[in-house]
Design a protein around this motif. Sequence first.
Motif, PDB file in Angstrom:
ATOM      1  N   PRO A  14      24.726  27.456   3.482  1.00 33.09           N
ATOM      2  CA  PRO A  14      23.660  28.376   3.890  1.00 33.09           C
ATOM      3  C   PRO A  14      23.607  29.600   2.984  1.00 33.09           C
ATOM      4  N   THR A  15      22.497  30.302   3.019  1.00 37.92           N
ATOM      5  CA  THR A  15      22.425  31.577   2.323  1.00 37.92           C
ATOM      6  C   THR A  15      23.464  32.509   2.924  1.00 37.92           C
ATOM      7  N   HIS A  43      24.423  31.023  -2.013  1.00 41.05           N
ATOM      8  CA  HIS A  43      24.803  30.112  -0.927  1.00 41.05           C
ATOM      9  C   HIS A  43      26.326  30.092  -0.826  1.00 41.05           C
ATOM     10  N   ILE A  44      26.834  30.207   0.373  1.00 39.88           N
ATOM     11  CA  ILE A  44      28.274  30.081   0.584  1.00 39.88           C
ATOM     12  C   ILE A  44      28.567  28.643   1.007  1.00 39.88           C
ATOM     13  N   GLY A  76      24.716  19.094   4.954  1.00 39.32           N
ATOM     14  CA  GLY A  76      23.356  19.497   5.289  1.00 39.32           C
ATOM     15  C   GLY A  76      22.987  20.786   4.594  1.00 39.32           C
ATOM     16  N   HIS A  77      21.745  20.890   4.138  1.00 32.29           N
ATOM     17  CA  HIS A  77      21.251  22.166   3.599  1.00 32.29           C
ATOM     18  C   HIS A  77      19.738  22.259   3.829  1.00 32.29           C
ATOM     19  N   LEU A 126      22.627  25.044  10.648  1.00 34.50           N
ATOM     20  CA  LEU A 126      23.553  24.373   9.739  1.00 34.50           C
ATOM     21  C   LEU A 126      24.971  24.909   9.893  1.00 34.50           C
ATOM     22  N   ILE A 127      25.091  26.219  10.029  1.00 37.84           N
ATOM     23  CA  ILE A 127      26.414  26.821  10.229  1.00 37.84           C
ATOM     24  C   ILE A 127      27.015  26.334  11.547  1.00 37.84           C
ATOM     25  N   GLU A 128      26.222  26.385  12.603  1.00 40.94           N
ATOM     26  CA  GLU A 128      26.708  25.957  13.920  1.00 40.94           C
ATOM     27  C   GLU A 128      27.055  24.469  13.930  1.00 40.94           C
ATOM     28  N   SER A 129      26.257  23.662  13.227  1.00 47.46           N
ATOM     29  CA  SER A 129      26.529  22.221  13.157  1.00 47.46           C
ATOM     30  C   SER A 129      27.818  21.935  12.400  1.00 47.46           C
ATOM     31  N   THR A 130      28.116  22.764  11.406  1.00 49.05           N
ATOM     32  CA  THR A 130      29.384  22.610  10.674  1.00 49.05           C
ATOM     33  C   THR A 130      30.550  23.060  11.540  1.00 49.05           C
TER      34      THR A 130
END
Length: 327
Positions: A88-89, A236-237, A30-31, A74-78
Motif C-alpha cells: 500500500p501507499t 509503497h511499503i 494484492g495491490h 489490503l493492509i487489513e487483509s494482510t
Amino acid sequence: MKKMLLNTLLLLAISSSVNFSFAKTNIRVGHGATDSFHMHKAWIKFKEIVEKESNNEITVDIFPNGQIGGDLELIESTQSGIIEMTSPTAEVMSGWDSAFSVPGLPYMFQNREEALKALYGEFGDQLLKKVEEFGLVGLGWMETGIRNITSNRNCPVNQPENLKGVKIRTMQVDAHIDAFKALGATPTPMSFNEVYSALQQGVIDAQENPLGHIYSARFYEVQKCVTLSNHVYSTHIVLANSEFFNQLSDKNKEIIKTALKQAIDYQQNVIANEEQEQINAIRNAGVTVTELTPEQSLAFQKAVAPVREKYLKSADPSLIESLNKAK
C-alpha cells in the motif's frame, strides 16, 4: 459481523482465482494499481525470481487493480492472512501510526535520490520496524512516484491561486488533505478505482498522482492539463503477514528478500525509461503539460510549509533525526 463477512467474501474471491498447485508455499499478493503500472511490473519480476530460485517450491499469485480492495482493505487483509503480501501507499499506514505520514509530507524531499537514500537508510528501517506491532513484517519500499496535479479547471495550474475552489481527489491521508486546503482547493478523498469515472462525470475537477498512475489509469483522457508540481514523493511499503513470514525457513526468507530487492531495482530502471515517454504521450493526447519554474514551485512550497512543519513537530524526534542525517 460485517468485517467477518467481508473477509470471507474476499477469501472466496481469491480462492476462485488461484491456480492451485502442490507447491509447499503460495504467496498471494494484492495491490491497488493497474497491471500496466511500474509497481505491478516489479511484482511480476518478484514472482519470476522467487519461483525460479525456489524451483517452484514457492509460487506467487498477484491480484492487481484493487481486486482485494483499496489500500486500507489490503493492509487489513494482510494482517488477517487473507493475502500474504501487499504494497500500500505508505502514508495510509498513518492510520496505525502517524510516523508513516512523514515520508509523504509535501516537499519533504528535494528529489527522488534524496528520498531513496532516506528510505533505504536508518529512517526507513525505523519505519519498517514499526509495523511489527500491527501483525506485519516490513520488507522494503517500492515506488509510487513523485505526485503531480491534473485538472479541468483554471488551466494551466501554475500558481496556488489556480487551485482555489477546485475539487481535487486525494488519498485518505490527513497531511495531504491539509496541504490542499492550504492551497485553497477542496480535497475530496476517494478510492483510486473511482477516480476516472468521477473525473469523467465532473464529480471532481482534479486529482493528484505520480505520472505512472496518470498514464496507466489514463486520467489524461478526462483532464485538460497536467502540472509537474512534484509536491510529494510517494512510496509503497512492502508488507507481509507476520505469522506467514515468520514460519518460513531461513532459506525461503532469503529468497523472498533477495527477489524483492532485485524487483525494486528493476522498478527503478522501468521508471527511468518510462517517465519522459509518458509525458510525451500525454502531450500528444492534447493535454497541456506545465513544468513549474523555480519561482512558481517556491510559491507552492511556501503555501504548504506550515502543514509540513505541523506534522514534523508531532513526530518522534529520533525519526526526524534519522531523516535529517540522510539529507
